[in-house]
Design an enzyme around this catalytic site. Structure first.
Site, PDB file in Angstrom:
ATOM      1  N   SER A  36       0.877  -1.211   0.126  1.00  0.00           N
ATOM      2  CA  SER A  36      -0.064  -0.002  -0.051  1.00  0.00           C
ATOM      3  C   SER A  36       0.784   1.403   0.102  1.00  0.00           C
ATOM      4  O   SER A  36       2.065   1.380   0.584  1.00  0.00           O
ATOM      5  CB  SER A  36      -0.948  -0.103   1.229  1.00  0.00           C
ATOM      6  OG  SER A  36      -1.636   1.177   1.613  1.00  0.00           O
ATOM      7  N   GLU A  61       0.112   3.653   1.724  1.00  0.00           N
ATOM      8  CA  GLU A  61       0.133   4.007   2.984  1.00  0.00           C
ATOM      9  C   GLU A  61       1.244   3.692   3.659  1.00  0.00           C
ATOM     10  O   GLU A  61       1.808   4.557   4.633  1.00  0.00           O
ATOM     11  CB  GLU A  61      -0.922   3.237   3.940  1.00  0.00           C
ATOM     12  CG  GLU A  61      -1.214   3.522   5.257  1.00  0.00           C
ATOM     13  CD  GLU A  61      -1.814   5.167   5.420  1.00  0.00           C
ATOM     14  OE1 GLU A  61      -2.552   5.773   4.628  1.00  0.00           O
ATOM     15  OE2 GLU A  61      -1.932   5.315   6.670  1.00  0.00           O
ATOM     16  N   TYR A  82      -1.558   0.159  10.606  1.00  0.00           N
ATOM     17  CA  TYR A  82      -2.077  -0.235   9.378  1.00  0.00           C
ATOM     18  C   TYR A  82      -0.698  -0.229   8.327  1.00  0.00           C
ATOM     19  O   TYR A  82      -0.240  -1.142   7.976  1.00  0.00           O
ATOM     20  CB  TYR A  82      -3.258   0.357   8.760  1.00  0.00           C
ATOM     21  CG  TYR A  82      -3.282  -0.343   7.158  1.00  0.00           C
ATOM     22  CD1 TYR A  82      -4.021  -1.458   7.025  1.00  0.00           C
ATOM     23  CD2 TYR A  82      -3.027   0.740   6.194  1.00  0.00           C
ATOM     24  CE1 TYR A  82      -4.215  -1.610   5.653  1.00  0.00           C
ATOM     25  CE2 TYR A  82      -3.050   0.283   5.011  1.00  0.00           C
ATOM     26  CZ  TYR A  82      -3.630  -1.053   4.588  1.00  0.00           C
ATOM     27  OH  TYR A  82      -3.889  -1.391   3.394  1.00  0.00           O
TER      28      TYR A  82
HETATM   29  P1  NAP Z   1     -11.362  -4.630   1.804  1.00  0.00           P
HETATM   30  O1  NAP Z   1     -12.676  -4.348   0.953  1.00  0.00           O
HETATM   31  O2  NAP Z   1     -11.494  -4.143   3.373  1.00  0.00           O
HETATM   32  O3  NAP Z   1     -11.287  -6.315   1.984  1.00  0.00           O
HETATM   33  C1  NAP Z   1     -10.507  -6.774   2.790  1.00  0.00           C
HETATM   34  C2  NAP Z   1     -10.798  -8.525   2.867  1.00  0.00           C
HETATM   35  O4  NAP Z   1     -10.018  -9.076   3.923  1.00  0.00           O
HETATM   36  C3  NAP Z   1     -12.101  -8.886   3.343  1.00  0.00           C
HETATM   37  O5  NAP Z   1     -12.652  -9.971   2.293  1.00  0.00           O
HETATM   38  C4  NAP Z   1     -11.963  -9.295   4.755  1.00  0.00           C
HETATM   39  O6  NAP Z   1     -13.130 -10.299   4.981  1.00  0.00           O
HETATM   40  C5  NAP Z   1     -10.679  -9.824   4.605  1.00  0.00           C
HETATM   41  N1  NAP Z   1     -10.195 -10.385   5.969  1.00  0.00           N
HETATM   42  C6  NAP Z   1     -10.035  -9.520   7.021  1.00  0.00           C
HETATM   43  N2  NAP Z   1      -9.577 -10.095   7.902  1.00  0.00           N
HETATM   44  C7  NAP Z   1      -9.216 -11.217   7.531  1.00  0.00           C
HETATM   45  C8  NAP Z   1      -8.603 -12.675   8.123  1.00  0.00           C
HETATM   46  N3  NAP Z   1      -8.197 -12.486   9.391  1.00  0.00           N
HETATM   47  N4  NAP Z   1      -8.587 -13.687   7.332  1.00  0.00           N
HETATM   48  C9  NAP Z   1      -8.992 -13.876   6.068  1.00  0.00           C
HETATM   49  N5  NAP Z   1      -9.726 -12.773   5.577  1.00  0.00           N
HETATM   50  C10 NAP Z   1      -9.859 -11.497   6.303  1.00  0.00           C
HETATM   51  O7  NAP Z   1     -10.247  -4.373   1.297  1.00  0.00           O
HETATM   52  P2  NAP Z   1      -9.857  -3.948  -0.343  1.00  0.00           P
HETATM   53  O8  NAP Z   1      -9.955  -2.395  -0.427  1.00  0.00           O
HETATM   54  O9  NAP Z   1     -10.399  -4.814  -1.282  1.00  0.00           O
HETATM   55  O10 NAP Z   1      -8.262  -4.124  -0.536  1.00  0.00           O
HETATM   56  C11 NAP Z   1      -7.533  -5.170  -0.588  1.00  0.00           C
HETATM   57  C12 NAP Z   1      -6.257  -5.465  -0.120  1.00  0.00           C
HETATM   58  O11 NAP Z   1      -5.605  -4.291  -0.706  1.00  0.00           O
HETATM   59  C13 NAP Z   1      -6.081  -5.149   1.459  1.00  0.00           C
HETATM   60  O12 NAP Z   1      -5.072  -5.855   1.820  1.00  0.00           O
HETATM   61  C14 NAP Z   1      -5.740  -3.609   1.504  1.00  0.00           C
HETATM   62  O13 NAP Z   1      -5.102  -3.537   2.632  1.00  0.00           O
HETATM   63  C15 NAP Z   1      -4.804  -3.594   0.488  1.00  0.00           C
HETATM   64  N6  NAP Z   1      -4.828  -2.232  -0.329  1.00  0.00           N
HETATM   65  C16 NAP Z   1      -6.129  -1.533  -0.540  1.00  0.00           C
HETATM   66  C17 NAP Z   1      -6.044  -0.332  -1.141  1.00  0.00           C
HETATM   67  C18 NAP Z   1      -7.206   0.384  -1.537  1.00  0.00           C
HETATM   68  O14 NAP Z   1      -7.378   1.602  -1.948  1.00  0.00           O
HETATM   69  N7  NAP Z   1      -8.499  -0.160  -1.532  1.00  0.00           N
HETATM   70  C19 NAP Z   1      -4.839   0.219  -1.439  1.00  0.00           C
HETATM   71  C20 NAP Z   1      -3.652  -0.426  -1.397  1.00  0.00           C
HETATM   72  C21 NAP Z   1      -3.706  -1.408  -0.543  1.00  0.00           C
HETATM   73  P3  NAP Z   1     -14.506 -10.024   5.655  1.00  0.00           P
HETATM   74  O15 NAP Z   1     -15.491  -9.667   4.500  1.00  0.00           O
HETATM   75  O16 NAP Z   1     -14.821 -11.198   6.263  1.00  0.00           O
HETATM   76  O17 NAP Z   1     -14.257  -8.549   6.434  1.00  0.00           O
HETATM   77  N1  GDD Z   2     -12.311   7.306   6.351  1.00  0.00           N
HETATM   78  C1  GDD Z   2     -12.451   8.453   6.406  1.00  0.00           C
HETATM   79  N2  GDD Z   2     -13.605   9.014   6.818  1.00  0.00           N
HETATM   80  N3  GDD Z   2     -11.551   9.313   6.104  1.00  0.00           N
HETATM   81  C2  GDD Z   2     -11.829  10.865   6.163  1.00  0.00           C
HETATM   82  C3  GDD Z   2     -12.781  11.173   6.776  1.00  0.00           C
HETATM   83  C4  GDD Z   2     -13.684  10.438   7.116  1.00  0.00           C
HETATM   84  O1  GDD Z   2     -15.128  11.026   7.519  1.00  0.00           O
HETATM   85  N4  GDD Z   2     -12.699  12.668   6.704  1.00  0.00           N
HETATM   86  C5  GDD Z   2     -11.471  13.091   5.901  1.00  0.00           C
HETATM   87  N5  GDD Z   2     -10.872  11.892   5.832  1.00  0.00           N
HETATM   88  C6  GDD Z   2      -9.505  11.580   5.454  1.00  0.00           C
HETATM   89  C7  GDD Z   2      -8.616  10.501   6.079  1.00  0.00           C
HETATM   90  O2  GDD Z   2      -8.029  11.369   7.412  1.00  0.00           O
HETATM   91  C8  GDD Z   2      -7.574  10.209   5.051  1.00  0.00           C
HETATM   92  O3  GDD Z   2      -6.439  11.187   4.874  1.00  0.00           O
HETATM   93  C9  GDD Z   2      -8.069  10.297   3.742  1.00  0.00           C
HETATM   94  O4  GDD Z   2      -9.569  10.853   3.980  1.00  0.00           O
HETATM   95  C10 GDD Z   2      -8.538   9.110   3.085  1.00  0.00           C
HETATM   96  O5  GDD Z   2      -8.956   8.101   4.084  1.00  0.00           O
HETATM   97  P1  GDD Z   2      -9.752   6.549   3.837  1.00  0.00           P
HETATM   98  O6  GDD Z   2     -10.505   6.830   2.565  1.00  0.00           O
HETATM   99  O7  GDD Z   2     -10.127   5.979   4.976  1.00  0.00           O
HETATM  100  O8  GDD Z   2      -8.495   5.648   3.174  1.00  0.00           O
HETATM  101  P2  GDD Z   2      -6.872   5.697   3.431  1.00  0.00           P
HETATM  102  O9  GDD Z   2      -6.016   6.678   2.655  1.00  0.00           O
HETATM  103  O10 GDD Z   2      -6.702   6.059   5.073  1.00  0.00           O
HETATM  104  O11 GDD Z   2      -6.610   4.385   3.268  1.00  0.00           O
HETATM  105  C11 GDD Z   2      -6.954   3.503   2.179  1.00  0.00           C
HETATM  106  O12 GDD Z   2      -6.010   3.719   1.235  1.00  0.00           O
HETATM  107  C12 GDD Z   2      -4.696   2.938   1.449  1.00  0.00           C
HETATM  108  C13 GDD Z   2      -3.761   3.352   0.281  1.00  0.00           C
HETATM  109  O13 GDD Z   2      -3.156   4.333   0.390  1.00  0.00           O
HETATM  110  C14 GDD Z   2      -7.415   2.119   2.499  1.00  0.00           C
HETATM  111  O14 GDD Z   2      -8.000   1.648   1.296  1.00  0.00           O
HETATM  112  C15 GDD Z   2      -6.099   1.583   3.043  1.00  0.00           C
HETATM  113  O15 GDD Z   2      -6.416   0.075   2.819  1.00  0.00           O
HETATM  114  C16 GDD Z   2      -4.801   1.756   1.491  1.00  0.00           C
HETATM  115  O16 GDD Z   2      -3.724   0.912   1.995  1.00  0.00           O
END
Ligand code: NAP
Ligand code: GDD
Length: 336
Positions: A140, A142, A164
């Site tokens: 990520s 992050e 995280y």
């Molecule tokens: P998500 O919607 O939160 O999905 C996370 C998945 O992990 C869900 O299927 C959840 O199952 C499963 N999970 C959680 N804890 C588990 C455990 N202990 N054992 C097995 N499964 C478990 O996340 P996403 O947005 O699809 O992201 C996919 C991956 O990419 C994650 O690793 C995330 O950290 C990473 N990532 C995401 C982003 C982004 O912007 N979306 C960016 C960079 C990296 P349940 O449905 O049961 O909760």
């Molecule tokens: N969730 C949330 N809720 N975020 C808020 C809010 C709110 O009400 N208001 C402002 N934010 C700001 C957060 O402080 C953060 O700076 C930004 O919006 C994005 O927050 P999220 O959408 O929760 O995503 P993230 O950037 O913290 O994390 C996501 O992206 C990562 C990749 O950079 C997640 O998907 C992570 O799993 C992923 O790795």
């Protein structure tokens, strides 16, 4: 492999020859898009999911008949050994994680166990059962946290700002370490934020599009958010899962930044999403300190030059198209 070549030849007719992929996190946003993508390429798809007291198949309802589900948990190494023994996949995509940054502050140990150590449990299971499996780790942006360099690329040092982010740095380096130590085909995709109509409602983009749609339809009259100045490099999840697969098809494993290469503030996102519904966001959005984080990632913007050059990957959906897609989907869902 050059950009024009998207991957190994994937047989699509003989079921015995179909490559098999295991996706952890199949019930999540990315799991559902990746499953669709791999099915479209003729893969046999196995989705790993953890036990829960209620069925949580909202995102995979439409493909349930085409995939196989297997129970396993990143917290339980033996369960993953069993899943690998039962299904013998060719490729494993580790998308499972405790993925919500805000929750990681309150549940730091759980996040470390799942998002960090869970990667080692899975890599060890692969090493024991079928070491020639090709592995993808969902790393990520992050990890860059308090950024050392703008834009961020594969060589930018990490400075995570949340439990995280710290856990993802561990997951990234253990992937690199197992690649180097055991010659495993293990790749790490450093993906910047990617969103969709299937995004969890707690993440800011979906919270905004859902909130704006509710206000438009008279179901709510305000939206409470935290830091409006945070800037993110937001792309469409459906585009990003293709890059995961492309990494796994390379002759050599590696690390790749996947991003749009442009950044927008939460404020801008609000303006655009509310504007698409002819609403003035400033009349409805209230800042609520409960959504602030103990430490913030202020600015993310990626440089995808390596992915373009080696994988031939570029995003297909613009930022504006993404916001529109999410707004329209939320309005439609709430109207039905
Ligand atoms: P998500 O919607 O939160 O999905 C996370 C998945 O992990 C869900 O299927 C959840 O199952 C499963 N999970 C959680 N804890 C588990 C455990 N202990 N054992 C097995 N499964 C478990 O996340 P996403 O947005 O699809 O992201 C996919 C991956 O990419 C994650 O690793 C995330 O950290 C990473 N990532 C995401 C982003 C982004 O912007 N979306 C960016 C960079 C990296 P349940 O449905 O049961 O909760
Ligand atoms: N969730 C949330 N809720 N975020 C808020 C809010 C709110 O009400 N208001 C402002 N934010 C700001 C957060 O402080 C953060 O700076 C930004 O919006 C994005 O927050 P999220 O959408 O929760 O995503 P993230 O950037 O913290 O994390 C996501 O992206 C990562 C990749 O950079 C997640 O998907 C992570 O799993 C992923 O790795």
């Amino acid at each position: 492999m050059g950009p024009e070549n998207l991957g190994r030849d994937v047989p699509t007719t003989d079921t015995d020859l179909m490559p098999k992929a295991l996706i952890t996190g199949i019930t999540g946003q990315d799991g559902s898009y990746l499953a669709e993508f791999l099915l479209g390429r003729g893969y046999d798809v196995v989705g790993m999911l953890r036990r829960s007291s209620t069925v949580n198949f909202e995102r995979i309802d439409h493909i349930q008949d085409e995939i196989t589900l297997a129970q396993g948990d990143l917290l339980d190494g033996a369960s993953m050994i069993q899943v690998l023994r039962d299904h013998e996949p060719d490729e494993v995509y580790n998308l499972a994680a405790q993925s919500f940054v805000q929750t990681s502050f309150g549940q730091a140990v759980l996040t470390g166990e799942t998002t960090g150590l869970g990667v080692t449990r899975l890599l060890d299971a692969i090493r024991m059962v079928k070491p020639d499996i090709r592995f993808y780790q969902a790393s990520s942006s992050e990890m860059f946290g308090k950024v050392n360099q703008v834009p961020q690329d594969e060589d930018t040092p990490f400075h995570p700002r949340s439990p995280y982010g710290v856990a993802k740095v561990y997951g990234h380096w253990i992937t690199v370490n197992y690649r180097e130590s055991y010659d495993m085909h293990a790749s790490s995709g450093i993906l910047f934020n990617h969103e969709s109509p299937r995004r969890g409602l707690e993440f800011v983009t979906r919270k905004i599009t859902d909130g704006a749609a509710r206000i438009k339809l008279g179901l709510a009259d305000e939206l409470r958010l935290g830091n409006l100045d945070a800037q993110r490099d937001w792309g469409f999840a459906g585009d990003y899962v293709k890059a995961m697969w492309q990494m796994v098809q390379q002759d050599e494993p590696g690390d790749f930044v996947i991003c749009m290469g442009e950044t927008h503030s939460v404020r801008e996102f609000c303006k655009l999403a509310f504007g698409m519904l002819d609403l003035d966001w400033e009349q409805y959005v209230t800042v609520d300190p409960q959504f602030y984080r103990p430490a913030e990632v202020d600015l993310l913007i990626g440089d995808r030059s390596k992915a373009e050059k080696v994988l031939g990957w570029t995003p297909e959906t613009s930022f504006e198209e993404l916001v529109r897609m999410m707004v329209e989907a939320d309005v439609k869902r709430l109207q039905s």
